[in-house]
Design a protein around this motif. Structure first.
Motif, PDB file in Angstrom:
ATOM      1  N   VAL A  14       6.263 -32.097 -11.118  1.00 27.28           N
ATOM      2  CA  VAL A  14       5.832 -31.433  -9.882  1.00 27.28           C
ATOM      3  C   VAL A  14       6.981 -30.627  -9.290  1.00 27.28           C
ATOM      4  CG1 VAL A  14       5.128 -31.826  -7.480  1.00 27.28           C
ATOM      5  CG2 VAL A  14       3.962 -33.032  -9.321  1.00 27.28           C
ATOM      6  N   ILE A  15       8.166 -31.228  -9.283  1.00 26.84           N
ATOM      7  CA  ILE A  15       9.344 -30.544  -8.727  1.00 26.84           C
ATOM      8  C   ILE A  15       9.661 -29.287  -9.541  1.00 26.84           C
ATOM      9  CG2 ILE A  15      11.842 -30.739  -8.380  1.00 26.84           C
ATOM     10  CD1 ILE A  15      11.303 -33.711  -7.640  1.00 26.84           C
ATOM     11  N   ILE A  16       9.638 -29.406 -10.872  1.00 28.57           N
ATOM     12  CA  ILE A  16       9.918 -28.250 -11.734  1.00 28.57           C
ATOM     13  C   ILE A  16       8.870 -27.159 -11.507  1.00 28.57           C
ATOM     14  CG2 ILE A  16       9.934 -27.470 -14.144  1.00 28.57           C
ATOM     15  CD1 ILE A  16      11.267 -30.207 -14.812  1.00 28.57           C
ATOM     16  N   ASN A  17       7.616 -27.562 -11.404  1.00 28.89           N
ATOM     17  CA  ASN A  17       6.541 -26.601 -11.158  1.00 28.89           C
ATOM     18  C   ASN A  17       6.730 -25.889  -9.823  1.00 28.89           C
ATOM     19  OD1 ASN A  17       4.027 -25.378 -10.497  1.00 28.89           O
ATOM     20  ND2 ASN A  17       2.998 -26.721 -11.959  1.00 28.89           N
ATOM     21  N   LEU A  18       7.109 -26.629  -8.801  1.00 30.37           N
ATOM     22  CA  LEU A  18       7.329 -26.015  -7.486  1.00 30.37           C
ATOM     23  C   LEU A  18       8.502 -25.043  -7.511  1.00 30.37           C
ATOM     24  CD1 LEU A  18       6.766 -29.068  -5.099  1.00 30.37           C
ATOM     25  CD2 LEU A  18       5.311 -27.051  -5.355  1.00 30.37           C
ATOM     26  N   ILE A  19       9.570 -25.422  -8.218  1.00 29.04           N
ATOM     27  CA  ILE A  19      10.728 -24.530  -8.319  1.00 29.04           C
ATOM     28  C   ILE A  19      10.348 -23.259  -9.064  1.00 29.04           C
ATOM     29  CG2 ILE A  19      13.013 -24.263  -9.371  1.00 29.04           C
ATOM     30  CD1 ILE A  19      13.478 -27.261  -8.714  1.00 29.04           C
TER      31      ILE A  19
END
Length: 193
Positions: free
Chosen positions: A181-186
Motif C-alpha cells: 500500500v505504501i509503495i502504491n501510494l508513493i
C-alpha cells in the motif's frame, strides 16, 4: 409603452442574472448549505479525534485522511453548487435574450418603431453574451467538479486499503500488504500531473 416594458423586463432579467452569483441566502431549503453544515460539523469532530490525547499511529493517519476527505468533499459540494448556479443563470439569460430579440424584431415589423427595436435587440444580444459567459463559467466549474471527484475517489480508495490491511490477522501478511500500500501510494503521488 411596449418598448418601455421590454426595456424594464430586459433590465430585470439582466439584474437577476447578475445576482445569480450573490452570496445572499436565497433558499431556506438549500441542499448545498445543509450539506456544507454537516461537513463542517463532521470536520470539527475529526479534528478533535485527530488531536486526542492517545492516538495510535494508524488511527492518527486514518483520521488525517478522513479530515482531508472531508475537506475535499466540501470543495466538491461548493463546486457542484456553483456549477448548478452557473447553468441556471446562463439558461435564464439566454432565454431572456432570445425573448428580447424576438420582441425587438416584432416591434420592427408590426409597430415600425426602429429606435425602440434597436435598443431591444441590443439588450437581447447583451443578454445572450452574458448567458454565453455563464455557460463558460459552468464549463470551468464542471472541470473542477471532475477534478475534485477524482480526488475523492483516490482518497476513499486509500482509506479502504488502509482499513483492509489493518484488518488482516496474519502479522507477516499484514506487514507485506502495508508495504505494498505504501509503495502504491508513493508511486501514485509521484505520477501526479
Amino acid at each position: 409603452m411596449i418598448s418601455i416594458i421590454i426595456i424594464i423586463f430586459s433590465l430585470l432579467l439582466l439584474i437577476s442574472a447578475i445576482l445569480g452569483f450573490s452570496d445572499e441566502y436565497v433558499s431556506v431549503k438549500n441542499p448545498f448549505e445543509i450539506e456544507l453544515r454537516k461537513l463542517s460539523k463532521e470536520r470539527e469532530e475529526l479534528k478533535k479525534k485527530a488531536h486526542s490525547e492517545e492516538p495510535k499511529l494508524e488511527n492518527n493517519v486514518f483520521n488525517t485522511i478522513q479530515l482531508n476527505l472531508n475537506q475535499t468533499t466540501e470543495y466538491y459540494t461548493i463546486n457542484k453548487s456553483q456549477a448548478r448556479k452557473s447553468f441556471a443563470t446562463s439558461v435564464t439569460a439566454i432565454v431572456a435574450g432570445l425573448i428580447t430579440v424576438l420582441m425587438g424584431i416584432w416591434l420592427i415589423y408590426f409597430k415600425g418603431n426602429i429606435t425602440t427595436s434597436i435598443v431591444s435587440i441590443a439588450s437581447g444580444v447583451l443578454l445572450e453574451v452574458i448567458g454565453g459567459m455563464y455557460f463558460h463559467i459552468y464549463n470551468k466549474s464542471l472541470e473542477q467538479l471532475n477534478y475534485f471527484y477524482e480526488k475523492l475517489e483516490k482518497m476513499q480508495d486509500t482509506m479502504v486499503a488502509i482499513e483492509l490491511t489493518n484488518s488482516i490477522n496474519d502479522e507477516r501478511k499484514k506487514i507485506e500488504m502495508q508495504e505494498k500500500v505504501i509503495i502504491n501510494l508513493i508511486e501514485r503521488s509521484s505520477n501526479v500531473k
